[in-house]
Write a protein that holds these residues in place. Sequence first.
Motif, short mmCIF file in Angstrom:
data_model
loop_
_atom_site.label_atom_id
_atom_site.label_comp_id
_atom_site.label_asym_id
_atom_site.label_seq_id
_atom_site.Cartn_x
_atom_site.Cartn_y
_atom_site.Cartn_z
N ASP A 62 73.33 -50.51 21.40
CA ASP A 62 71.86 -50.75 21.79
C ASP A 62 71.73 -50.14 23.76
OD1 ASP A 62 69.85 -52.15 21.99
OD2 ASP A 62 70.19 -54.10 23.23
N PRO A 63 71.47 -48.83 23.12
CA PRO A 63 70.38 -48.86 22.48
C PRO A 63 70.36 -47.93 20.58
CG PRO A 63 70.18 -47.00 23.81
CD PRO A 63 70.74 -47.90 24.57
N ALA A 64 69.96 -47.79 19.39
CA ALA A 64 71.66 -47.56 18.06
C ALA A 64 71.49 -46.02 18.42
CB ALA A 64 70.39 -47.84 17.16
N SER A 65 70.62 -44.95 19.53
CA SER A 65 70.89 -44.25 19.13
C SER A 65 70.67 -43.59 20.46
CB SER A 65 70.23 -42.65 18.35
OG SER A 65 68.97 -43.25 18.73
N GLY A 66 71.73 -42.81 21.25
CA GLY A 66 71.29 -41.99 22.81
C GLY A 66 72.34 -41.07 23.49
N THR A 67 72.55 -41.00 24.34
CA THR A 67 73.21 -39.75 24.82
C THR A 67 74.48 -39.91 25.90
OG1 THR A 67 71.32 -37.99 24.09
CG2 THR A 67 74.02 -37.30 25.60
N ILE A 68 75.62 -40.01 25.85
CA ILE A 68 76.70 -40.45 27.20
C ILE A 68 76.50 -39.06 27.53
CG2 ILE A 68 78.89 -41.81 27.53
CD1 ILE A 68 78.09 -42.80 24.44
N ALA A 69 76.54 -38.89 28.55
CA ALA A 69 76.68 -37.53 29.88
C ALA A 69 77.92 -37.99 31.15
CB ALA A 69 75.63 -37.29 30.28
N GLY A 70 79.04 -37.98 31.06
CA GLY A 70 79.22 -38.20 32.23
C GLY A 70 80.75 -37.07 32.71
N ARG A 71 81.53 -37.01 34.09
CA ARG A 71 82.31 -36.15 33.39
C ARG A 71 84.51 -36.80 33.29
NH1 ARG A 71 82.10 -31.39 36.77
NH2 ARG A 71 83.71 -31.64 37.00
N ILE A 72 84.38 -35.79 32.70
CA ILE A 72 85.71 -36.69 31.55
C ILE A 72 86.98 -35.76 32.19
CG2 ILE A 72 87.04 -36.87 29.55
CD1 ILE A 72 84.76 -37.32 27.91
#
Length: 327
Positions: A185-195
């Motif tokens: 939730d939300p059902a779609s989206g973007t995940i951004a972050g340093r790994i």
Amino acid sequence: MTSGDGANDDLVTGVLAGAGRLDRGLADATGLSRERIKALIADGQVTIDGRLAGSASAKGSAGAAFKIVMPAARQSAAAAQDIALSIVFEDEHLIVVDKPAGMVVHPAAGNADGTLVNALLHHCAGQLSGIGGVARPGIVHRIDKDTSGLLVAAKTDLAHHGLARQFADHSIERAYLAVVKGWPDPASGTIAGRIGRSAQDRKKMAVLPSEAKRGKHAITHYETLQKLYRAALVECRLETGRTHQIRVHMASIGHMLIGDQSYGRPDPALRPMLLKIGFHRQALHAAVLGFAHPANNNKMRFCSTLPADILELIEELNGSDYENQRV
């Protein structure tokens, strides 16, 4: 960027696009990994504007001309083994395979044989790019042991350079199907972050604080395709390709992959069902792989259907017994 095609050493030439660390600039310009660049600099194989590069951390200048001597491939340390492969496409430049879950991509500590590299060495009669070194001939990218799906390997150095460049500039199309805990939730989206490496467990990766100077920038786009009992089938598309990226990113928003033993906390309500069907790996499948053929620039796009174990998992999670128990 150009590359030689001699019988012995290969010469890679080009110019740096911008200022900054030399190893990073050369990696961006060639598609080689920074670790590979560092090793070549240490071996005296890199010159910048005609001068021997002295340090990987030295500052490069925009427009500086570089030459990298790629030593001729040595005899592979891995042994050729007659292991069945699911071949999706093959020509004289590259091979695309559909890797089963449980197969390691290349030999390493604890996995000296039985790997994809061992199988490729047999199938290709040793005709694989030597750029990956003796332990990883032909390997341009990899997927985890317990992840199934599509992977491309290079037979020639030309193909290896071309594919590596596309991975470096993020023009490769990669879509994965995953079964995750809960409903995003939300059902779609973007995940951004340093790994980067987890400070608590160096064997794991983690999303690092935004102010962290280590790690690598990573972006994952996800979309929920189907809601299941206490779970969901999602498609994840990668802009970047970091170690464990999908597993780490989905866990960071509270939706770890079903069956993942490393990231997140499993849902106790699903444990009996997972034991019933014997599902013991992360539910992740490399379903789509697209790229420009490095020899002729033709668009190539391959799709792989979900393997039987993930289909059984989805069927079980979608069963009528759970219709009144959905989250």
